[in-house]
Design an enzyme around this catalytic site. Structure first.
Site, mmCIF file in Angstrom:
data_model
loop_
_atom_site.group_PDB
_atom_site.id
_atom_site.type_symbol
_atom_site.label_atom_id
_atom_site.label_comp_id
_atom_site.label_asym_id
_atom_site.label_seq_id
_atom_site.Cartn_x
_atom_site.Cartn_y
_atom_site.Cartn_z
ATOM 1 N N HIS A 100 27.134 11.728 35.185
ATOM 2 C CA HIS A 100 26.978 12.665 36.299
ATOM 3 C C HIS A 100 28.046 12.343 37.339
ATOM 4 C CE1 HIS A 100 24.857 9.926 39.193
ATOM 5 N NE2 HIS A 100 24.221 9.443 38.149
ATOM 6 N N ASP A 102 27.866 13.654 40.486
ATOM 7 C CA ASP A 102 27.324 13.715 41.848
ATOM 8 C C ASP A 102 26.889 12.327 42.319
ATOM 9 O OD1 ASP A 102 25.210 14.034 39.878
ATOM 10 O OD2 ASP A 102 23.823 14.486 41.510
ATOM 11 N N ASP A 131 27.045 3.911 40.514
ATOM 12 C CA ASP A 131 26.212 5.009 40.007
ATOM 13 C C ASP A 131 26.908 6.332 40.227
ATOM 14 O OD1 ASP A 131 24.159 6.631 39.195
ATOM 15 O OD2 ASP A 131 22.837 6.189 40.866
ATOM 16 N N GLU A 165 22.511 15.343 38.827
ATOM 17 C CA GLU A 165 21.574 14.386 38.224
ATOM 18 C C GLU A 165 20.658 13.812 39.274
ATOM 19 O OE1 GLU A 165 19.743 10.674 36.990
ATOM 20 O OE2 GLU A 165 21.205 10.876 38.595
ATOM 21 N N GLU A 166 21.226 13.558 40.454
ATOM 22 C CA GLU A 166 20.441 12.900 41.502
ATOM 23 C C GLU A 166 19.306 13.794 42.011
ATOM 24 O OE1 GLU A 166 20.660 9.893 41.962
ATOM 25 O OE2 GLU A 166 22.704 9.171 41.646
ATOM 26 N N GLU A 194 25.146 5.162 32.796
ATOM 27 C CA GLU A 194 24.424 4.874 34.042
ATOM 28 C C GLU A 194 24.438 3.365 34.287
ATOM 29 O OE1 GLU A 194 23.034 6.573 36.432
ATOM 30 O OE2 GLU A 194 22.319 8.514 35.691
#
Ligand code: ZN
Length: 430
Positions: A100, A102, A131, A165-166, A194
């Site tokens: 991801h 974001d 992250d 994703e967040e 991740e």
């Protein structure tokens, strides 16, 4: 069936990754410098295009997919995902690296520029370093080094940069999975870099159920509370049952899921918020009233051995027990959000190939873990119906979402090697 590569060939890929440490650092810095903060979903397009351009120049077929109509999507903040695919000469499986792009808001407490990508003492700092832009950079350089080694890679390799994703992944992996991007026959194995630590292979995550419980009462003058019915006292009876009946039951429920940290290897429930009576936004003095409403939001994390129905049923049974003891007890329950637990087969191809690669590169056995929270594996599993999915990346789990987030350069180099070895293994397993 494709023959495995000679160890000497793999050795040269590993030397090549070591030689590209500067590239891993530069790519991570470049990615951090796109402030892809979610919400609102800032700078998704330039970040996706940056990644897409890099991979297109390496012979990948690149597609941009806007998740139109998903939460937060607008012309100002388009939900742009990028998927890049490179076909090998011979038939074979497809290995997909999904990251991801974001990041969460920066929050307070930073001592460096959160979008500067500063390098200090072997670490790269910035929001998203751990992250998971460091993981994305490691996967890109791992794949580039594999391609440049002159191996006849069969099958296909895909790299995607997805959004949101967040905030649940609905404009990202969920949207793509609904349209077949994370299903067979297109994809066979998925690695999500991740931050679960460089020596751990994460095979899944617990489930989530959020709900709001409201107890109801009747307003009256606070000097004569016996003329009303306090919703806060009703809620306190609920809390009493949670404390003395629910929490011990949850703590006793053990799981085969190897969740880390250890404290999360059981069912848990957090009370995210609680509010009763008069609102907090008054000026002057409060007024004396019996509370006619009290609301709490619960965050229940559940195990693969539990069903979401049993999780809900346990709460409603508890509320019904309170009702038996308190004649005027009334409540409402509103479900807010849920995620099913997900767990890949620890003996499946992607988990075993990655564990084996960790042993080869780091000289120790990989710890097989599950995540206490969720990530996009849920969508690959539940929507894409693809079970062979894990998370593996260089970031340190505890640093995610913290101020002064960083990723270790040595960990990125090592994880890139693991990713390259695992990919070569998976592609030649036939
Ligand atoms: Zn993440």
């Amino acid at each position: 069936m494709n023959a495995p590569f000679a160890p000497s060939k793999i050795e040269s890929v590993l030397r090549e990754i070591e030689a590209r440490e500067d590239q891993i650092v530069a790519l991570t810095q470049d990615l951090i410098r796109f402030p892809t903060v979610n919400p609102p979903g800032e700078a998704y397009q330039p970040c996706a295009e940056y990644l897409g351009n890099r991979l297109a120049s390496r012979g990948f077929q690149v597609e941009y997919i806007r998740a139109e109509g998903t939460p937060g999507d607008s012309d100002k903040y388009p939900r742009i995902n990028v998927v890049a695919r490179r076909e090998g000469k011979n038939k074979g499986p497809c290995v997909h690296f999904n990251s991801h792009i974001d990041v969460v808001q920066t929050g307070a407490g930073w001592t460096v520029d959160p979008f500067g990508g500063e390098v200090k003492d072997g670490k790269i700092y910035g929001r998203g370093a751990c992250d998971m832009k460091g993981g994305l950079a490691a996967s890109v350089v791992a794949v580039e080094a594999l391609l440049d080694a002159g191996l006849d890679l069969p099958g296909a390799i895909e790299i995607s940069g997805t959004v949101d994703e967040e905030s649940g992944g609905y404009g990202g992996v969920a949207y793509l999975a609904e349209r077949g991007w994370f299903s067979k026959p297109r994809v066979d194995h998925v690695i999500i870099p991740e931050p679960l630590n460089v020596d751990r292979v994460c095979i899944g995550h617990r489930g989530v159920w959020w709900a709001e419980i409201e107890t109801l009462g009747r307003i009256a003058h606070g000097s004569m509370p016996f003329l009303g019915d306090s919703a806060i006292r009703h809620m306190s009876a609920v809390l009493e049952k949670i404390e003395h009946e629910l929490y011990p039951a949850l703590a006793a429920r053990h799981s085969d899921m190897p969740v880390v940290p250890e404290g999360a290897r059981q069912s848990t429930m957090n009370i995210n918020s609680m509010h009763g009576g008069e609102g907090e936004e008054f000026t002057g003095l409060p007024v004396p009233c019996v509370a006619d409403s009290c609301r709490m939001i619960i965050d229940r994390r559940f195990l693969i051995e539990e069903t979401i129905e049993s999780v809900k049923g346990e709460i409603t049974a508890l509320l019904d027990r309170v009702a038996k003891e308190r004649p005027s007890f009334k409540y409402k329950m509103r479900e807010l959000f849920s995620v099913q637990p997900s767990m890949a087969d620890r003996d499946g191809p992607v988990a075993t190939a990655t564990s084996k690669a960790v042993r080869q590169i780091l000289g120790k056995d990989a710890e097989i873990v599950c995540s206490p929270g969720t990530y996009d594996q849920k969508h690959v599993d539940r929507i894409g119906k693809l079970k062979d999915c894990i998370a593996y990346g260089p970031g340190v789990l505890d640093l995610a979402h913290q101020p002064d987030e960083w990723v270790g350069i040595a960990d990125m180099v090592n994880s890139a090697k693991v990713m390259a070895v695992a990919t070569a293994d998976l592609l030649t397993r036939g």
